[in-house]
Design an enzyme around this catalytic site. Structure first.
Site, PDB file in Angstrom:
ATOM      1  N   ILE A 170      32.058  44.868  45.033  1.00 32.24           N
ATOM      2  CA  ILE A 170      33.193  44.884  44.117  1.00 32.24           C
ATOM      3  C   ILE A 170      32.657  45.236  42.733  1.00 32.24           C
ATOM      4  CG2 ILE A 170      34.692  43.329  45.411  1.00 32.24           C
ATOM      5  CD1 ILE A 170      33.838  41.041  43.693  1.00 32.24           C
ATOM      6  N   ASP A 171      33.531  45.748  41.897  1.00 30.27           N
ATOM      7  CA  ASP A 171      33.112  46.261  40.600  1.00 30.27           C
ATOM      8  C   ASP A 171      32.441  45.186  39.743  1.00 30.27           C
ATOM      9  OD1 ASP A 171      34.314  48.603  41.359  1.00 30.27           O
ATOM     10  OD2 ASP A 171      36.134  48.277  40.206  1.00 30.27           O
ATOM     11  N   LYS A 172      31.614  45.641  38.846  1.00 28.19           N
ATOM     12  CA  LYS A 172      30.871  44.757  37.945  1.00 28.19           C
ATOM     13  C   LYS A 172      31.778  43.758  37.237  1.00 28.19           C
ATOM     14  CE  LYS A 172      28.052  44.953  33.718  1.00 28.19           C
ATOM     15  NZ  LYS A 172      27.400  45.854  32.737  1.00 28.19           N
TER      16      LYS A 172
END
Length: 363
Positions: A170-172
């Site tokens: 999942i995105d940062k």
């Protein structure tokens, strides 16, 4: 004849993925007319580069090799014109994983997997520009704490060394649930579920605007933006990009922004973020897709200050991976995990709830 292509089946993160690394690969091979009978593990060793026979046999054991649509074992003998599909986890990249004692929120752990509640700002795995401080660095320490604290020399070569094997990302700056495998068998079986879109994933998001309907589905292909390769875009042309489907549902309306729930049918790079932008409702404070400015509301200075205060409280896209459900690789039972919204999102939601309530009373 061989048709090989890589598939990215995850919620990728450009911040950590400058090399466009793919986690999984899918191969489709049509056997030549003149092919003699040959065990499929031996056949695939020749046809697929840099893959061991052991890796192929493990894939077959986990029903990840199919011939003409049916799973086969490694002793199956290929025949002319057989259509073979192979699903493999990719080989590890040449990046040294440094163990780092970084606090992580572990929701669940057993011999096969770990469920982590990822905080905002943490990259999932080392890559160009992010060689340490990642979730994988933290898990390297967590899984091998005894070996490390006992100063075992060359602990990575010790028989008890454990490795965190990624299944998705999942995105940062997205928070929430992530499943990580602790052995290759679990990784392959979990990855197969992601590949066939049988994983249950629900996200909670704040988006700009007041959606016209209570529910909806966005079915648009996703690919890199033709003008800016660092971001994604949606395409109506089915020949461009990868098929992506997001189902959304309104949870609460605040007039100028809306709290929604998103169920992923697929898991493409930045899927929710780019899909919501495509229908005119980008995520609140998403600086990549235009949500970091006032898109709805009044021109009053007090309102502008209110939104700015919300941006300060939530300095990222308002997106949280709330639930995760899948078939456990060992028990074969369906398991579900959930995560409460993080403090930054709950505080901003409460501020908008109060603001919306006040405006209704004024009217």
């Amino acid at each position: 004849m061989e048709d090989k292509y890589s598939l990215n089946i995850t919620d990728d993160n450009f911040e950590e993925e400058s090399t466009s690394e793919e986690l999984y690969e899918n191969y489709k091979i049509i056997v030549d007319k003149g092919q003699s009978l040959l065990r499929i593990d031996k056949f695939l060793m020749v046809r697929i580069e840099n893959v061991s026979r052991n890796k192929i046999q493990k894939a077959a054991d986990n029903n990840c090799i199919k011939v003409n649509g049916k799973a086969v074992k490694s002793n199956y003998r290929v025949k002319p014109l057989d259509v073979i599909q192979v699903f493999l986890t990719s080989e590890p990249k040449d990046i040294e994983i440094i163990a780092q004692n970084i606090p992580i929120d572990i929701v669940y752990e057993d011999d096969d997997l770990i469920i982590v509640n990822k905080p905002s700002g943490m990259v999932v795995h080392p890559a160009y520009g992010n060689y340490d401080g990642t979730l994988v660095n933290a898990l390297e320490y967590h899984l091998n704490k005894n070996l490390i604290e006992n100063n075992v020399a060359n602990y990575k070569e010790h028989k008890d060394h454990k490795q965190a094997l990624l299944v998705h990302r999942i995105d940062k700056n997205t928070t929430g649930l992530l499943v990580v495998a602790k052995n290759e068998r679990a990784q392959t079986l979990l990855a197969e579920q992601f590949f066939y879109h049988t994983i249950d994933r629900m996200y909670t998001a704040l988006v700009w605007g007041d959606l016209a309907e209570e529910t909806g589905t966005i079915d648009k292909n996703v690919a890199r933006d033709s003008k800016d390769r660092k971001i994604m875009a949606t395409y109506d042309d089915e020949t461009i990009g990868k098929h992506a489907v997001t189902h959304w549902k309104v949870l609460e309306r605040f007039g100028y922004i809306t709290l929604i729930q998103c169920k992923l049918e697929t898991g493409r790079t930045h899927q929710i973020r780019v899909h919501m932008k495509s229908i005119g409702h980008p995520l609140f404070n998403d600086d990549t897709y235009g949500g970091d400015r006032i898109l709805k509301g009044t021109t009053f200075t007090k309102y502008k200050q209110f939104v700015t205060n919300c941006f300060d409280i939530l300095p990222r896209q308002a997106l949280h991976a709330t639930t995760l459900g899948f078939i456990h690789p060992t028990t074969n039972e369906k398991v579900f995990f959930s995560s409460a919204l993080p403090e930054d999102m709950t505080e901003v939601i409460e501020k908008w709830r109060s603001y919306s309530s006040f405006n209704k009373q004024e009217k």
